[in-house]
Design a protein around this motif. Structure first.
Motif, PDB file in Angstrom:
ATOM      1  N   ASP A 141      -7.590  -4.612  11.990  1.00 34.08           N
ATOM      2  CA  ASP A 141      -8.114  -4.865  10.648  1.00 34.08           C
ATOM      3  C   ASP A 141      -7.973  -3.630   9.761  1.00 34.08           C
ATOM      4  OD1 ASP A 141      -8.763  -7.493  11.138  1.00 34.08           O
ATOM      5  OD2 ASP A 141     -10.893  -7.105  11.515  1.00 34.08           O
ATOM      6  N   ARG A 142      -8.116  -2.447  10.365  1.00 34.03           N
ATOM      7  CA  ARG A 142      -7.968  -1.219   9.570  1.00 34.03           C
ATOM      8  C   ARG A 142      -6.529  -1.055   9.094  1.00 34.03           C
ATOM      9  NH1 ARG A 142      -7.651   1.310   6.156  1.00 34.03           N
ATOM     10  NH2 ARG A 142      -8.440   3.379   5.594  1.00 34.03           N
ATOM     11  N   ILE A 143      -5.574  -1.411   9.947  1.00 36.35           N
ATOM     12  CA  ILE A 143      -4.172  -1.352   9.521  1.00 36.35           C
ATOM     13  C   ILE A 143      -3.948  -2.292   8.340  1.00 36.35           C
ATOM     14  CG2 ILE A 143      -1.777  -1.767  10.202  1.00 36.35           C
ATOM     15  CD1 ILE A 143      -2.677  -1.215  13.111  1.00 36.35           C
ATOM     16  N   ARG A 144      -4.465  -3.495   8.446  1.00 42.71           N
ATOM     17  CA  ARG A 144      -4.279  -4.483   7.384  1.00 42.71           C
ATOM     18  C   ARG A 144      -4.932  -4.049   6.076  1.00 42.71           C
ATOM     19  NH1 ARG A 144      -3.079  -9.800   8.419  1.00 42.71           N
ATOM     20  NH2 ARG A 144      -4.775 -10.565   7.107  1.00 42.71           N
ATOM     21  N   ALA A 145      -5.972  -3.227   6.166  1.00 40.58           N
ATOM     22  CA  ALA A 145      -6.698  -2.804   4.969  1.00 40.58           C
ATOM     23  C   ALA A 145      -6.056  -1.619   4.256  1.00 40.58           C
ATOM     24  CB  ALA A 145      -8.145  -2.458   5.339  1.00 40.58           C
ATOM     25  N   VAL A 146      -5.043  -1.001   4.860  1.00 38.00           N
ATOM     26  CA  VAL A 146      -4.383   0.140   4.216  1.00 38.00           C
ATOM     27  C   VAL A 146      -3.830  -0.299   2.859  1.00 38.00           C
ATOM     28  CG1 VAL A 146      -2.450   1.759   4.370  1.00 38.00           C
ATOM     29  CG2 VAL A 146      -3.840   1.277   6.384  1.00 38.00           C
ATOM     30  N   GLN A 147      -4.026   0.531   1.847  1.00 43.57           N
ATOM     31  CA  GLN A 147      -3.695   0.129   0.486  1.00 43.57           C
ATOM     32  C   GLN A 147      -2.233   0.354   0.118  1.00 43.57           C
ATOM     33  OE1 GLN A 147      -6.541   1.648  -2.362  1.00 43.57           O
ATOM     34  NE2 GLN A 147      -8.269   1.188  -1.031  1.00 43.57           N
ATOM     35  N   VAL A 148      -1.508   1.133   0.911  1.00 44.03           N
ATOM     36  CA  VAL A 148      -0.080   1.329   0.661  1.00 44.03           C
ATOM     37  C   VAL A 148       0.709   0.466   1.640  1.00 44.03           C
ATOM     38  CG1 VAL A 148      -0.437   3.675  -0.201  1.00 44.03           C
ATOM     39  CG2 VAL A 148       0.076   3.314   2.234  1.00 44.03           C
ATOM     40  N   PRO A 149       1.997   0.222   1.377  1.00 43.78           N
ATOM     41  CA  PRO A 149       2.797  -0.585   2.300  1.00 43.78           C
ATOM     42  C   PRO A 149       2.858   0.043   3.694  1.00 43.78           C
ATOM     43  CG  PRO A 149       3.926  -0.345   0.200  1.00 43.78           C
ATOM     44  CD  PRO A 149       2.758   0.593   0.170  1.00 43.78           C
ATOM     45  N   ASP A 151      -6.919   7.160  12.212  1.00 44.50           N
ATOM     46  CA  ASP A 151      -6.904   8.373  11.386  1.00 44.50           C
ATOM     47  C   ASP A 151      -5.738   8.351  10.402  1.00 44.50           C
ATOM     48  OD1 ASP A 151      -9.146   9.340  12.655  1.00 44.50           O
ATOM     49  OD2 ASP A 151      -8.051  10.715  13.972  1.00 44.50           O
ATOM     50  N   ALA A 152      -4.582   7.871  10.852  1.00 44.75           N
ATOM     51  CA  ALA A 152      -3.421   7.785   9.962  1.00 44.75           C
ATOM     52  C   ALA A 152      -3.680   6.801   8.828  1.00 44.75           C
ATOM     53  CB  ALA A 152      -2.181   7.373  10.750  1.00 44.75           C
ATOM     54  N   CYS A 153      -4.355   5.707   9.141  1.00 42.98           N
ATOM     55  CA  CYS A 153      -4.710   4.740   8.096  1.00 42.98           C
ATOM     56  C   CYS A 153      -5.660   5.367   7.080  1.00 42.98           C
ATOM     57  CB  CYS A 153      -5.360   3.508   8.722  1.00 42.98           C
ATOM     58  SG  CYS A 153      -4.265   2.518   9.762  1.00 42.98           S
ATOM     59  N   GLU A 154      -6.634   6.120   7.578  1.00 42.75           N
ATOM     60  CA  GLU A 154      -7.580   6.787   6.682  1.00 42.75           C
ATOM     61  C   GLU A 154      -6.858   7.782   5.776  1.00 42.75           C
ATOM     62  OE1 GLU A 154     -10.722   6.109   6.339  1.00 42.75           O
ATOM     63  OE2 GLU A 154     -10.968   4.739   8.026  1.00 42.75           O
ATOM     64  N   ALA A 160      -3.712   7.700   4.891  1.00 49.12           N
ATOM     65  CA  ALA A 160      -2.856   6.974   3.956  1.00 49.12           C
ATOM     66  C   ALA A 160      -3.635   6.538   2.719  1.00 49.12           C
ATOM     67  CB  ALA A 160      -2.233   5.764   4.642  1.00 49.12           C
ATOM     68  N   ASP A 161      -4.892   6.184   2.902  1.00 45.44           N
ATOM     69  CA  ASP A 161      -5.708   5.749   1.769  1.00 45.44           C
ATOM     70  C   ASP A 161      -6.315   6.915   0.995  1.00 45.44           C
ATOM     71  OD1 ASP A 161      -5.236   3.060   2.087  1.00 45.44           O
ATOM     72  OD2 ASP A 161      -7.050   2.681   3.257  1.00 45.44           O
ATOM     73  N   ALA A 162      -6.531   8.042   1.664  1.00 49.12           N
ATOM     74  CA  ALA A 162      -7.222   9.167   1.021  1.00 49.12           C
ATOM     75  C   ALA A 162      -6.279  10.135   0.317  1.00 49.12           C
ATOM     76  CB  ALA A 162      -8.052   9.924   2.057  1.00 49.12           C
ATOM     77  N   ASP A 163      -5.030  10.209   0.773  1.00 52.02           N
ATOM     78  CA  ASP A 163      -4.078  11.197   0.264  1.00 52.02           C
ATOM     79  C   ASP A 163      -3.188  10.549  -0.796  1.00 52.02           C
ATOM     80  OD1 ASP A 163      -2.112  13.098  -0.184  1.00 52.02           O
ATOM     81  OD2 ASP A 163      -1.862  13.602   1.936  1.00 52.02           O
ATOM     82  N   ASP A 164      -3.296  11.015  -2.035  1.00 48.31           N
ATOM     83  CA  ASP A 164      -2.513  10.431  -3.125  1.00 48.31           C
ATOM     84  C   ASP A 164      -1.013  10.633  -2.950  1.00 48.31           C
ATOM     85  OD1 ASP A 164      -4.792   9.533  -4.371  1.00 48.31           O
ATOM     86  OD2 ASP A 164      -4.968  11.266  -5.709  1.00 48.31           O
TER      87      ASP A 164
END
Length: 255
Positions: A90-98, A36-39, A41-45
């Motif tokens: 894999d979801r952690i690795r796919a996060v778009q921010v550091p 959920d945190a990964c999601e 991180a990608d959804a919240d600007d």
């Protein structure tokens, strides 16, 4: 209090595992909170970096809670479990921010997998890393998780840790090229020094770097044109070129 909490401050989303009495051993709900945190991180600007840490000072994560294995009745349960863990990593690795793992104490089993899945790791002196399953549970890792450890630690050291079931102490871990960004006496101070550099960078440069690093497995002939075109065609790039010419700092928008 929940076993995992999130907080957003100055562009940094921090997920904290809060089962200190159990050395932050992970339940299925805690794995879900990580996804959920990964999601988010990608959804919240507003999120420009994701930090994962453990509460209590004794452990980052001491693996999966062994109680989760009590219902296993066959090898198929193990296959499903390892697949689930692989999907989380894999979801952690796919996060778009550091992403950063802030390690204090034990970083074991699934905890080491999480740490290796993040972009950077900082640790306190006395932290210990390992997967001692050859003397504890007698299970194994999936090939995908094993590859992740090899990518971060190297094949020889990964084999050493798994075959001998020993721990990698911080002093040795800091000598592994690229594994630890820093060893710090205080995690909060270490994060306060690191995270502004992550949140202050050009979002599209960071995105492209992560995207292309993830694609290395596709080989040197992979098509990177879409990634490169997005960055060079961005308003951020044009504005930064103009700012450089005017000798003023750029303002990043991620567009």
């Amino acid at each position: 209090m929940s076993d995992a909490t999130t907080a957003l401050d100055a562009g940094v989303l921090t997920l904290t595992f809060r089962r200190a009495a159990q050395h932050n051993a992970l339940t299925w709900d805690m794995y879900a909170a990580l996804v959920d945190a990964c999601e988010r991180a990608d959804a919240d600007d507003e999120v420009r970096a994701l930090v994962v840490r453990g509460d209590g000072g004794r452990a980052f994560v001491a693996g999966t809670d062994i109680g989760q294995f009590a219902a296993f009745t066959s090898g198929a349960d193990g296959v499903a479990y390892e697949k689930r863990v692989t999907e989380v990593l894999d979801r952690i690795r796919a996060v778009q921010v550091p992403t950063v793992s802030a390690v204090e104490g034990y970083c074991v089993g699934g905890g080491l997998g999480i740490a290796c899945a993040t972009d950077l790791r900082i640790a306190t002196p006395g932290s210990r890393f390992g997967v001692p399953i050859a003397r504890t549970l007698g299970n194994c890792l999936s090939a995908r998780t094993l590859d992740l450890l090899v990518e971060s630690l190297g094949r020889a050291l990964t084999a050493d840790l798994l075959l001998t079931a020993r721990f990698l102490e911080t002093d040795e871990a800091r000598r592994v090229p690229g594994f630890l960004h820093a060893v710090v006496d205080d995690l909060d101070a270490g994060l306060a020094e690191l995270t502004p550099r992550l949140t202050g960078g050009a979002p599209l440069t960071i995105w492209a770097t992560k995207e292309l690093l993830r694609g290395r497995a596709d080989g040197p002939d992979r098509d990177d044109s879409a990634v490169v075109e997005r960055v060079y065609g961005s308003a951020d790039f044009r504005a930064a070129v103009a700012a450089f010419g005017d000798r003023r700092p750029p303002t990043w928008t991620g567009n």
